[in-house]
Design an enzyme around this catalytic site. Structure first.
Site, PDB file in Angstrom:
ATOM      1  N   GLU A  63       0.881  -1.176   0.000  1.00  0.00           N
ATOM      2  CA  GLU A  63       0.000   0.000   0.000  1.00  0.00           C
ATOM      3  C   GLU A  63       0.902   1.204   0.000  1.00  0.00           C
ATOM      4  OE1 GLU A  63      -1.619   2.833   1.034  1.00  0.00           O
ATOM      5  OE2 GLU A  63      -3.315   2.151   2.252  1.00  0.00           O
ATOM      6  N   CYS A 123      -2.038   8.341   3.221  1.00  0.00           N
ATOM      7  CA  CYS A 123      -1.873   7.844   1.847  1.00  0.00           C
ATOM      8  C   CYS A 123      -3.027   8.303   0.963  1.00  0.00           C
ATOM      9  CB  CYS A 123      -1.739   6.330   1.847  1.00  0.00           C
ATOM     10  SG  CYS A 123      -3.038   5.499   2.758  1.00  0.00           S
TER      11      CYS A 123
HETATM   12  P1  NDP Z   1       9.393   4.293   3.816  1.00  0.00           P
HETATM   13  O1  NDP Z   1       8.573   3.726   2.760  1.00  0.00           O
HETATM   14  O2  NDP Z   1      10.860   4.417   3.606  1.00  0.00           O
HETATM   15  O3  NDP Z   1       9.225   3.453   5.178  1.00  0.00           O
HETATM   16  C1  NDP Z   1       8.148   2.578   5.478  1.00  0.00           C
HETATM   17  C2  NDP Z   1       8.677   1.401   6.274  1.00  0.00           C
HETATM   18  O4  NDP Z   1       9.581   0.638   5.487  1.00  0.00           O
HETATM   19  C3  NDP Z   1       9.460   1.789   7.520  1.00  0.00           C
HETATM   20  O5  NDP Z   1       9.212   0.849   8.549  1.00  0.00           O
HETATM   21  C4  NDP Z   1      10.883   1.701   7.041  1.00  0.00           C
HETATM   22  O6  NDP Z   1      11.794   1.542   8.086  1.00  0.00           O
HETATM   23  C5  NDP Z   1      10.820   0.468   6.170  1.00  0.00           C
HETATM   24  N1  NDP Z   1      11.901   0.367   5.191  1.00  0.00           N
HETATM   25  C6  NDP Z   1      12.727   1.355   4.724  1.00  0.00           C
HETATM   26  N2  NDP Z   1      13.571   0.858   3.793  1.00  0.00           N
HETATM   27  C7  NDP Z   1      13.290  -0.460   3.668  1.00  0.00           C
HETATM   28  C8  NDP Z   1      13.803  -1.523   2.861  1.00  0.00           C
HETATM   29  N3  NDP Z   1      14.797  -1.332   1.990  1.00  0.00           N
HETATM   30  N4  NDP Z   1      13.272  -2.759   2.999  1.00  0.00           N
HETATM   31  C9  NDP Z   1      12.257  -2.973   3.850  1.00  0.00           C
HETATM   32  N5  NDP Z   1      11.720  -2.020   4.655  1.00  0.00           N
HETATM   33  C10 NDP Z   1      12.222  -0.783   4.559  1.00  0.00           C
HETATM   34  O7  NDP Z   1       8.779   5.651   4.231  1.00  0.00           O
HETATM   35  P2  NDP Z   1       9.529   6.937   4.753  1.00  0.00           P
HETATM   36  O8  NDP Z   1       9.313   7.020   6.170  1.00  0.00           O
HETATM   37  O9  NDP Z   1      10.964   7.037   4.339  1.00  0.00           O
HETATM   38  O10 NDP Z   1       8.739   8.031   3.927  1.00  0.00           O
HETATM   39  C11 NDP Z   1       9.125   8.327   2.591  1.00  0.00           C
HETATM   40  C12 NDP Z   1       7.946   8.774   1.797  1.00  0.00           C
HETATM   41  O11 NDP Z   1       7.054   7.680   1.623  1.00  0.00           O
HETATM   42  C13 NDP Z   1       7.100   9.845   2.462  1.00  0.00           C
HETATM   43  O12 NDP Z   1       7.587  11.113   2.297  1.00  0.00           O
HETATM   44  C14 NDP Z   1       5.792   9.626   1.781  1.00  0.00           C
HETATM   45  O13 NDP Z   1       5.811  10.252   0.525  1.00  0.00           O
HETATM   46  C15 NDP Z   1       5.742   8.134   1.591  1.00  0.00           C
HETATM   47  N6  NDP Z   1       4.960   7.437   2.624  1.00  0.00           N
HETATM   48  C16 NDP Z   1       3.777   6.927   2.250  1.00  0.00           C
HETATM   49  C17 NDP Z   1       2.992   6.279   3.174  1.00  0.00           C
HETATM   50  C18 NDP Z   1       1.679   5.709   2.811  1.00  0.00           C
HETATM   51  O14 NDP Z   1       0.911   5.350   3.693  1.00  0.00           O
HETATM   52  N7  NDP Z   1       1.383   5.569   1.538  1.00  0.00           N
HETATM   53  C19 NDP Z   1       3.394   6.175   4.574  1.00  0.00           C
HETATM   54  C20 NDP Z   1       4.686   6.751   4.853  1.00  0.00           C
HETATM   55  C21 NDP Z   1       5.430   7.326   3.899  1.00  0.00           C
HETATM   56  P3  NDP Z   1      12.507   2.840   8.719  1.00  0.00           P
HETATM   57  O15 NDP Z   1      11.583   4.017   8.528  1.00  0.00           O
HETATM   58  O16 NDP Z   1      12.638   2.478  10.135  1.00  0.00           O
HETATM   59  O17 NDP Z   1      13.774   2.973   7.964  1.00  0.00           O
END
Ligand code: NDP
Length: 496
Positions: A233, A267
């Site tokens: 998602e 989202c």
């Molecule tokens: P991410 O997609 O990077 O993070 C979501 C989760 O994935 C976190 O638990 C993160 O861990 C983990 N993660 C990060 N890198 C990896 C990897 N290589 N493999 C597996 N898991 C991983 O979101 P961000 O917090 O960096 O946000 C970036 C952008 O994403 C935001 O600015 C926004 O645009 C979007 N976003 C969208 C969301 C939605 O609901 N659609 C929710 C949040 C963000 P950790 O953060 O601990 O590194």
């Protein structure tokens, strides 16, 4: 416990340290998985009603303990109390939905057999085993907990890797599940950064990811290499369409909720608004008036409408996206500035006009309280421009009649479309929710939202006496038998 200062959790509104976490090691992860696998073999054999007993207690417990949960969510996100409350309501709603309908979705389904009367066919749904959930910071209680409930009810164990910024709410969710009677082995919170998320995927039997599109694509690669099913998602650039007969006052209220709740970090947040030209000025005036009444700040009282963003860096990123749009010719109708007087990560709710489709603000997910208003000549133009996006998560349509709104909704390239509301999809638990295009793969909620945590096993059989299906096939030995069979097939078609 000895913890490194690196693992401090801070309130992004105030900078205050609000908790500590210990990052897990890969050895910890493997130990959790091993225990989960042993206990899950017992859990999966329990009748649904026994597993449901735990979730029923959990439902009531989270409503009773709401103040502690609200304090925890607010402390690590800086969001308003009302936005934190929305998380509890959604978790409770998910629990009630699957308590009421989970057994029916999981029950054995009788299917059309190969040959009526002499063969049978049914499908049973088996839990995957251990489900992994990688969750972001925007809904730190809702996402890890609500997505776990159908997984647990289907008989799985769950390993959650929350965002490193917001590990406290997931940990509290785990404590409350255990207090409700869940075996601690069945729900682990694996703390760590992105590398721990990546390490989790090969260890589990299914991965559910919520977060940014770029990370989701990396998750899909690891899941594919390990041939495990997954759902993603991801981001959105969600359009709202306002046609000339719509109630502009209602639409303006919907806009404020859709664009600015959770400080735009949802989202399905509204980021693009297509308004038919004859009502554009009127609508723009109303949304500016309503937005001006929002109260910003950090407080645990209920009177704050919009809280902090998740970090100072994110607030700066959102501000620079606004500045870039202004440099390219966009006009500020409201807001547009960071508010260091309120805290380190605040930014005003922002409305832009004079935005073109080629600006980044029109194409990339901002994930902050920023929306652009576009004037369009017709419903047709609104549909075309709404669909002109690499994302396809949610859309919102406002018109004077349900018929027109529905016909527009049907033509939108999104996983969901909401009529005369914006965020309603997230609390309508009986329909699947998820995205198309770069907004993701797979669905949460509804029947799909629980069956995704299972493997379908088909059981077919021959039930006739006298050798049944196999010997029937072996009897086809000459042209006379073939002609008889062809006659039966033609007759059969008439009765189907
Ligand atoms: P991410 O997609 O990077 O993070 C979501 C989760 O994935 C976190 O638990 C993160 O861990 C983990 N993660 C990060 N890198 C990896 C990897 N290589 N493999 C597996 N898991 C991983 O979101 P961000 O917090 O960096 O946000 C970036 C952008 O994403 C935001 O600015 C926004 O645009 C979007 N976003 C969208 C969301 C939605 O609901 N659609 C929710 C949040 C963000 P950790 O953060 O601990 O590194």
């Amino acid at each position: 416990m000895q913890v490194s200062p690196n693992y401090q959790v801070r309130n992004p509104a105030t900078g205050e340290v609000v908790g500590y976490t210990q990052f897990a090691t890969v050895a910890d992860l493997k130990r959790y998985i091993e225990s989960a696998r042993v206990t899950q073999r017992i859990w999966r054999e329990l009748p649904f009603a026994e597993r449901a007993r735990v979730i029923r207690r959990f439902h009531d417990l989270i409503l009773d303990r709401r103040d502690a949960i609200l304090d925890t969510i607010q402390s690590e996100t800086g969001k308003s109390r009302r936005d934190a409350f929305a998380e509890i309501i959604t978790v409770a709603g998910t629990a009630r939905y699957y308590l009421a309908h989970g057994a029916e979705h999981l029950q054995i389904k009788q299917r059309r057999p190969a040959v009526p009367a002499i063969t049978s066919a049914e499908v049973i749904y088996k839990p995957h085993g251990v489900v992994g959930l990688i969750t972001p910071w925007n809904y730190p209680f809702l996402l890890p907990v609500a997505d776990s409930l159908p997984a647990l009810l289907a008989g799985n164990a769950v390993m959650v890797k929350p965002s490193e910024r917001t590990p406290l709410s997931a940990a509290l969710g785990r404590d409350l599940l255990i207090e409700s009677g869940l075996d601690p082995d069945l729900f682990a919170v694996i703390n760590g950064a992105g590398d721990m998320g990546a390490a989790l995927i090969p260890e589990v039997d299914y991965i559910g990811f919520t977060g940014g599109t770029a990370t989701g694509q990396k998750v899909a690669v690891i899941a594919s290499e390990n041939l495990i099913p997954y759902s993603l998602e991801l981001g959105g650039k969600n359009p709202m369409i306002i046609l000339k007969g719509a109630s502009l006052d209602d639409a303006a209220t919907g806009f404020v909720l859709g664009a600015f709740s959770n400080s735009g970090q949802t989202c399905i947040s509204v980021e693009r608004v297509y308004v038919e030209e004859p009502v554009f000025e009127d609508f723009a005036r109303r949304v500016v008036e309503k937005t001006a009444t929002l109260k910003l700040g950090w407080s645990k009282s209920w009177d704050i409408d919009m809280g902090s963003l998740i970090s100072e860096d994110h607030a700066k990123k959102v501000e620079s996206r606004i500045q870039d749009a202004i440099s390219d010719g966009a006009r500020l109708a409201f807001g547009g500035h960071r508010r260091p007087d309120l805290g380190r990560s605040f930014i005003e709710p922002t409305i832009l006009t004079n935005v073109t489709d080629t600006m980044a603000i029109s194409k990339e997910e901002t994930f902050g309280p920023v929306a652009a208003l576009y004037s369009v000549q017709s419903a047709e133009e609104a549909i075309e421009r709404a669909n002109n996006s690499k994302f396809g998560l949610n859309a919102s349509v406002w018109a004077d009649g349900g018929k027109q709104a529905r016909s527009v909704a049907h033509r939108l390239d999104t996983g969901s479309a909401v009529i005369n509301s914006t965020l309603l999809i997230y609390n309508t638990f009986d329909v699947p929710m998820g995205g198309v295009k770069l907004s993701g793969i797979g669905r949460r909620h509804g029947e799909q939202g629980i069956l995704r945590y299972t493997q379908a096993q088909s059981i077919v059989g021959s039930i006739a006496s006298g050798g049944g299906y196999d010997s029937m096939l072996l009897r086809v030995k000459n042209e006379r038998m073939v002609r008889a069979l062809v006659g039966i097939l033609k007759l059969w078609r008439r009765f189907e």
